[in-house]
Design a protein around this motif. Structure first.
Motif, PDB file in Angstrom:
ATOM      1  N   LYS A   1       8.023 -33.625  24.144  1.00 23.85           N
ATOM      2  CA  LYS A   1       8.818 -33.826  25.362  1.00 23.85           C
ATOM      3  C   LYS A   1      10.209 -34.361  25.037  1.00 23.85           C
ATOM      4  O   LYS A   1      11.103 -34.305  25.877  1.00 23.85           O
ATOM      5  N   VAL A   2      10.401 -34.873  23.827  1.00 25.79           N
ATOM      6  CA  VAL A   2      11.712 -35.348  23.403  1.00 25.79           C
ATOM      7  C   VAL A   2      12.608 -34.130  23.240  1.00 25.79           C
ATOM      8  O   VAL A   2      12.243 -33.157  22.582  1.00 25.79           O
ATOM      9  N   GLU A   3      13.773 -34.172  23.856  1.00 25.78           N
ATOM     10  CA  GLU A   3      14.673 -33.032  23.757  1.00 25.78           C
ATOM     11  C   GLU A   3      15.339 -33.007  22.386  1.00 25.78           C
ATOM     12  O   GLU A   3      15.906 -34.002  21.939  1.00 25.78           O
ATOM     13  N   VAL A   4      15.212 -31.887  21.714  1.00 24.18           N
ATOM     14  CA  VAL A   4      15.859 -31.652  20.423  1.00 24.18           C
ATOM     15  C   VAL A   4      16.711 -30.394  20.604  1.00 24.18           C
ATOM     16  O   VAL A   4      16.214 -29.276  20.434  1.00 24.18           O
ATOM     17  N   PRO A   5      17.976 -30.581  20.957  1.00 25.73           N
ATOM     18  CA  PRO A   5      18.814 -29.418  21.252  1.00 25.73           C
ATOM     19  C   PRO A   5      19.166 -28.573  20.028  1.00 25.73           C
ATOM     20  O   PRO A   5      19.447 -27.387  20.163  1.00 25.73           O
ATOM     21  N   ASP A   6      19.138 -29.171  18.837  1.00 24.75           N
ATOM     22  CA  ASP A   6      19.525 -28.434  17.626  1.00 24.75           C
ATOM     23  C   ASP A   6      18.643 -28.901  16.465  1.00 24.75           C
ATOM     24  O   ASP A   6      18.905 -29.932  15.850  1.00 24.75           O
ATOM     25  N   ILE A   7      17.607 -28.132  16.162  1.00 25.52           N
ATOM     26  CA  ILE A   7      16.653 -28.501  15.121  1.00 25.52           C
ATOM     27  C   ILE A   7      17.327 -28.538  13.746  1.00 25.52           C
ATOM     28  O   ILE A   7      16.980 -29.363  12.899  1.00 25.52           O
ATOM     29  N   VAL A   8      18.295 -27.675  13.517  1.00 24.09           N
ATOM     30  CA  VAL A   8      18.994 -27.662  12.232  1.00 24.09           C
ATOM     31  C   VAL A   8      19.807 -28.948  12.075  1.00 24.09           C
ATOM     32  O   VAL A   8      19.805 -29.570  11.008  1.00 24.09           O
ATOM     33  N   ALA A   9      20.477 -29.368  13.143  1.00 29.70           N
ATOM     34  CA  ALA A   9      21.245 -30.621  13.097  1.00 29.70           C
ATOM     35  C   ALA A   9      20.315 -31.809  12.863  1.00 29.70           C
ATOM     36  O   ALA A   9      20.651 -32.730  12.112  1.00 29.70           O
ATOM     37  N   LEU A  10      19.145 -31.792  13.480  1.00 22.93           N
ATOM     38  CA  LEU A  10      18.182 -32.878  13.264  1.00 22.93           C
ATOM     39  C   LEU A  10      17.725 -32.900  11.816  1.00 22.93           C
ATOM     40  O   LEU A  10      17.663 -33.958  11.189  1.00 22.93           O
ATOM     41  N   ARG A  11      17.422 -31.735  11.257  1.00 18.41           N
ATOM     42  CA  ARG A  11      17.007 -31.678   9.854  1.00 18.41           C
ATOM     43  C   ARG A  11      18.135 -32.167   8.946  1.00 18.41           C
ATOM     44  O   ARG A  11      17.908 -32.901   7.992  1.00 18.41           O
ATOM     45  N   ARG A  12      19.364 -31.752   9.244  1.00 12.04           N
ATOM     46  CA  ARG A  12      20.519 -32.189   8.460  1.00 12.04           C
ATOM     47  C   ARG A  12      20.652 -33.720   8.524  1.00 12.04           C
ATOM     48  O   ARG A  12      20.900 -34.372   7.512  1.00 12.04           O
ATOM     49  N   HIS A  13      20.479 -34.285   9.716  1.00 12.46           N
ATOM     50  CA  HIS A  13      20.540 -35.738   9.891  1.00 12.46           C
ATOM     51  C   HIS A  13      19.460 -36.431   9.057  1.00 12.46           C
ATOM     52  O   HIS A  13      19.737 -37.409   8.356  1.00 12.46           O
ATOM     53  N   LEU A  14      18.236 -35.930   9.128  1.00 10.90           N
ATOM     54  CA  LEU A  14      17.139 -36.518   8.370  1.00 10.90           C
ATOM     55  C   LEU A  14      17.378 -36.412   6.866  1.00 10.90           C
ATOM     56  O   LEU A  14      17.125 -37.353   6.115  1.00 10.90           O
ATOM     57  N   THR A  15      17.893 -35.272   6.429  1.00 18.14           N
ATOM     58  CA  THR A  15      18.187 -35.088   5.007  1.00 18.14           C
ATOM     59  C   THR A  15      19.195 -36.119   4.545  1.00 18.14           C
ATOM     60  O   THR A  15      19.018 -36.753   3.497  1.00 18.14           O
ATOM     61  N   GLY A  16      20.271 -36.318   5.321  1.00 14.91           N
ATOM     62  CA  GLY A  16      21.282 -37.319   4.976  1.00 14.91           C
ATOM     63  C   GLY A  16      20.723 -38.730   5.000  1.00 14.91           C
ATOM     64  O   GLY A  16      21.022 -39.543   4.111  1.00 14.91           O
TER      65      GLY A  16
ATOM     66  N   VAL B   1       9.557 -28.186  14.780  1.00  9.10           N
ATOM     67  CA  VAL B   1       9.832 -27.092  13.853  1.00  9.10           C
ATOM     68  C   VAL B   1       9.567 -25.786  14.603  1.00  9.10           C
ATOM     69  O   VAL B   1       8.571 -25.669  15.323  1.00  9.10           O
ATOM     70  N   PRO B   2      10.466 -24.798  14.479  1.00  9.58           N
ATOM     71  CA  PRO B   2      10.307 -23.576  15.277  1.00  9.58           C
ATOM     72  C   PRO B   2       8.925 -22.930  15.196  1.00  9.58           C
ATOM     73  O   PRO B   2       8.393 -22.500  16.223  1.00  9.58           O
ATOM     74  N   GLY B   3       8.335 -22.880  14.023  1.00  5.79           N
ATOM     75  CA  GLY B   3       7.009 -22.287  13.904  1.00  5.79           C
ATOM     76  C   GLY B   3       5.943 -23.074  14.648  1.00  5.79           C
ATOM     77  O   GLY B   3       4.972 -22.505  15.152  1.00  5.79           O
ATOM     78  N   VAL B   4       6.116 -24.370  14.739  1.00  8.10           N
ATOM     79  CA  VAL B   4       5.174 -25.209  15.497  1.00  8.10           C
ATOM     80  C   VAL B   4       5.373 -24.957  16.985  1.00  8.10           C
ATOM     81  O   VAL B   4       4.417 -24.735  17.729  1.00  8.10           O
ATOM     82  N   ARG B   5       6.619 -24.979  17.421  1.00  9.10           N
ATOM     83  CA  ARG B   5       6.918 -24.798  18.844  1.00  9.10           C
ATOM     84  C   ARG B   5       6.481 -23.416  19.346  1.00  9.10           C
ATOM     85  O   ARG B   5       6.037 -23.285  20.479  1.00  9.10           O
ATOM     86  N   ALA B   6       6.619 -22.411  18.506  1.00  8.49           N
ATOM     87  CA  ALA B   6       6.307 -21.039  18.922  1.00  8.49           C
ATOM     88  C   ALA B   6       4.865 -20.638  18.621  1.00  8.49           C
ATOM     89  O   ALA B   6       4.479 -19.507  18.876  1.00  8.49           O
TER      90      ALA B   6
ATOM     91  N   GLY C   1      11.318 -38.301  11.890  1.00  7.72           N
ATOM     92  CA  GLY C   1      10.722 -37.236  11.082  1.00  7.72           C
ATOM     93  C   GLY C   1       9.488 -36.656  11.746  1.00  7.72           C
ATOM     94  O   GLY C   1       9.262 -35.436  11.722  1.00  7.72           O
ATOM     95  N   ARG C   2       8.703 -37.515  12.365  1.00  7.17           N
ATOM     96  CA  ARG C   2       7.501 -37.046  13.063  1.00  7.17           C
ATOM     97  C   ARG C   2       7.874 -36.197  14.284  1.00  7.17           C
ATOM     98  O   ARG C   2       7.238 -35.195  14.582  1.00  7.17           O
ATOM     99  N   THR C   3       8.958 -36.599  14.956  1.00  3.78           N
ATOM    100  CA  THR C   3       9.441 -35.789  16.077  1.00  3.78           C
ATOM    101  C   THR C   3       9.912 -34.440  15.555  1.00  3.78           C
ATOM    102  O   THR C   3       9.598 -33.393  16.141  1.00  3.78           O
ATOM    103  N   TYR C   4      10.654 -34.446  14.455  1.00  5.64           N
ATOM    104  CA  TYR C   4      11.109 -33.199  13.846  1.00  5.64           C
ATOM    105  C   TYR C   4       9.926 -32.265  13.564  1.00  5.64           C
ATOM    106  O   TYR C   4       9.973 -31.075  13.894  1.00  5.64           O
ATOM    107  N   LEU C   5       8.873 -32.792  12.967  1.00  8.04           N
ATOM    108  CA  LEU C   5       7.721 -31.966  12.613  1.00  8.04           C
ATOM    109  C   LEU C   5       7.108 -31.277  13.833  1.00  8.04           C
ATOM    110  O   LEU C   5       6.623 -30.153  13.732  1.00  8.04           O
ATOM    111  N   THR C   6       7.142 -31.933  14.974  1.00 11.86           N
ATOM    112  CA  THR C   6       6.564 -31.324  16.185  1.00 11.86           C
ATOM    113  C   THR C   6       7.513 -30.329  16.842  1.00 11.86           C
ATOM    114  O   THR C   6       7.120 -29.632  17.777  1.00 11.86           O
TER     115      THR C   6
END
Length: 149
Positions: free
Chosen positions: A119-134, A75-80, A68-73
């Motif tokens: 630096k952790v590769e997150v190729p699909d932020i939506v898939a990561l969010r979906r995984h975390l939600t599940g 998030v598209p708005g954070v990255r951009a 979850g902490r990786t996800y937060l870093t």
């Protein structure tokens, strides 16, 4: 005279340290206002019908979980955002302090942590969010609604 100069130097140093600490806190709030309010709003309510999650009371699971902490870093708005790692950490801490249920129980982000996690590769932020939600839903914990496919 030397004692007066020494005390003046010490006072100036302490003043500079105090100003720097206050500037970081103002900077986090200012950066939130400049870079996050457009989507998440001043009240953190987001725009759930547009895929922008609300913050109030829904952050703790993400801040308490390694992925979850990786996800937060990532998030598209954070990255951009063009913020430095230190500024990102400060904004993430500001958001947690303001809207988490138990902010005092959450580990604060550091610039070093943000750098490592980004630096952790997150190729699909939506898939990561979906995984975390599940993951959380299976444990009886709901995250903010996230309508992306």
């Amino acid at each position: 005279m030397a004692k007066i100069l020494q005390n003046a130097w010490l006072a100036a140093c302490l003043g500079a340290i105090t100003c720097n600490v206050l500037a970081v806190e103002r900077s986090a709030e200012k950066n939130y206002l400049l870079r996050c309010v457009g989507c998440h709003g001043q009240d953190g309510a987001g725009a759930p019908n547009q895929g922008i999650p609300a913050f109030p009371g829904l952050l703790d699971p993400l801040y308490s979980n390694d992925l979850g902490r990786t996800y937060l870093t990532h998030v598209p708005g954070v990255r951009a955002s063009s913020l430095s790692a230190n500024e990102i950490a400060a904004v993430l801490n500001h958001v947690a302090q303001r809207w988490a249920k138990a902010p005092h129980e959450l580990e604060r982000f550091t610039a070093e942590e943000v750098q490592v996690r980004q630096k952790v590769e997150v190729p699909d932020i939506v898939a990561l969010r979906r995984h975390l939600t599940g993951y959380f839903r299976a444990r009886g914990i709901e995250l903010a609604p996230y309508p992306w496919p």
